[in-house]
Design an enzyme around this catalytic site. Structure first.
Site, short mmCIF file in Angstrom:
data_model
loop_
_atom_site.label_atom_id
_atom_site.label_comp_id
_atom_site.label_asym_id
_atom_site.label_seq_id
_atom_site.Cartn_x
_atom_site.Cartn_y
_atom_site.Cartn_z
N GLY A 225 0.94 -1.09 -0.11
CA GLY A 225 0.07 0.10 0.19
C GLY A 225 0.84 1.35 -0.03
O GLY A 225 2.19 1.10 0.36
N SER B 32 0.00 4.58 4.47
CA SER B 32 -1.35 3.70 4.51
C SER B 32 -1.48 3.01 5.96
O SER B 32 -2.59 2.95 6.32
CB SER B 32 -1.55 2.84 3.50
OG SER B 32 -0.57 2.05 3.18
N SER C 222 6.05 -1.90 -1.93
CA SER C 222 5.93 -2.46 -3.03
C SER C 222 5.03 -2.30 -4.02
O SER C 222 3.89 -3.02 -4.40
CB SER C 222 5.66 -4.12 -2.49
OG SER C 222 4.84 -4.32 -1.71
N1 LIG Z 1 -6.68 2.74 10.31
C1 LIG Z 1 -5.26 2.94 10.31
N2 LIG Z 1 -4.37 1.97 10.31
C2 LIG Z 1 -3.04 2.14 10.40
N3 LIG Z 1 -2.46 3.36 10.50
C3 LIG Z 1 -3.23 4.42 10.80
C4 LIG Z 1 -4.71 4.18 10.58
N4 LIG Z 1 -5.38 5.35 10.82
C5 LIG Z 1 -4.30 6.29 10.96
N5 LIG Z 1 -3.27 5.77 11.17
C6 LIG Z 1 -1.98 6.52 11.11
O1 LIG Z 1 -1.36 6.62 9.85
C7 LIG Z 1 0.12 6.54 10.14
C8 LIG Z 1 0.65 5.24 9.34
O2 LIG Z 1 1.82 5.39 9.09
P1 LIG Z 1 2.66 3.94 8.76
O3 LIG Z 1 4.27 4.34 8.92
O4 LIG Z 1 2.24 2.84 9.50
O5 LIG Z 1 2.61 3.64 7.18
P2 LIG Z 1 3.33 2.84 6.38
O6 LIG Z 1 2.28 2.62 5.42
O7 LIG Z 1 4.43 1.87 6.90
O8 LIG Z 1 4.18 4.07 5.29
P3 LIG Z 1 5.72 3.77 4.62
O9 LIG Z 1 5.48 2.94 3.46
O10 LIG Z 1 5.95 5.15 4.58
O11 LIG Z 1 6.64 2.99 5.65
C9 LIG Z 1 0.47 6.32 11.60
O12 LIG Z 1 0.80 7.62 11.79
C10 LIG Z 1 -0.93 5.55 12.01
O13 LIG Z 1 -0.95 6.12 13.32
#
Ligand SMILES: Nc1ncnc2c1ncn2[C@@H]1O[C@H](COP(=O)(O)OP(=O)(O)OP(=O)(O)O)[C@@H](O)[C@H]1O
Ligand SMILES: [Mg+2]
Length: 197
Positions: free
Chosen positions: A33, A37, A107
């Site tokens: 994602g 996300s 990805s």
């Molecule tokens: N339903 C949800 N599920 C997950 N995270 C959420 C949700 N709603 C809000 N958030 C917030 O959105 C952010 C998601 O960040 P995260 O680092 O987990 O994303 P990621 O997909 O790992 O991004 P990246 O690809 O840049 O590593 C966090 O700050 C989290 O608290």
């Protein structure tokens, strides 16, 4: 010596033996994602919960892998492909050793994800689409990356000037733009338990 001189050794401990010892099957939960996300958030929360319930589990996360194993790789299309290929091979090793592997990588390319699916046995690769609209991810911007990308400081940023290819037939969709993180985490845990039963 060439690759042809390298002989495959049968392991003395089978995957089935590891799984019996752990009392559960092993597989890959491949979270994909957009940046922001929620892949890392959901992967780590689910892993913690599963660990506390006695499951053998590991998280492979984007940034951490790029600091170590893949620190020689950048963000060109070729390097992104190689990044995913290596992670797929590492995930496969853990599956062989009876572990539930949760990966958290953008990805963005379908072909790369399909390549990992091909690496392992039927049913061992589960594509989990962490679905969230770009505008919500950009508003969250937990690492300030979108801001930098918009300023031109990060070229080829997924969703901005590099494509994200949505999964065609994911095993599970976690709508993180719509449901709270606890809800998404719970759904992932339920999926793991059902798919490994
Ligand atoms: N339903 C949800 N599920 C997950 N995270 C959420 C949700 N709603 C809000 N958030 C917030 O959105 C952010 C998601 O960040 P995260 O680092 O987990 O994303 P990621 O997909 O790992 O991004 P990246 O690809 O840049 O590593 C966090 O700050 C989290 O608290
Ligand atoms: Mg992350």
């Amino acid at each position: 010596m060439t690759n042809r001189d390298i002989v495959w050794h049968e392991a003395s401990i089978t995957k089935e033996e590891y799984q019996q010892k752990n009392k559960h099957k092993s597989s890959i939960l491949w979270l994909t994602g957009l940046s922001g996300s929620g892949k890392s958030t959901i992967a780590n929360a689910a892993a913690r919960e599963l660990f506390e319930q006695g499951y053998q589990v590991i998280v492979l996360d984007g940034d951490n892998i790029r600091h170590g194993l893949n620190k020689d790789l950048g963000f060109s299309d070729d390097d992104r492909k190689e990044n995913i290929r290596r992670i797929g091979e590492v995930a496969k090793l853990f599956v062989q050793q009876g572990t539930i592997v949760i990966t958290a990588f953008i990805s963005p390319f379908r072909e790369d994800r399909d390549q990992v699916r091909e690496l392992v046995e039927e049913g061992e690769f589960n594509e989990i689409y962490v679905k969230c609209d770009l505008d919500i991810c950009e508003k969250r911007d937990p690492k300030g990356l979108y801001k930098k990308a918009r300023n031109g400081e990060i070229p080829f940023f997924t969703g901005i000037d590099s494509p994200y290819e949505e999964p065609n037939a994911p095993e599970l969709v976690l709508d993180s733009g719509k449901y709270e993180r606890e809800e998404c985490t719970g759904r992932l845990i339920d999926f793991v338990k059902n798919s490994l039963a």
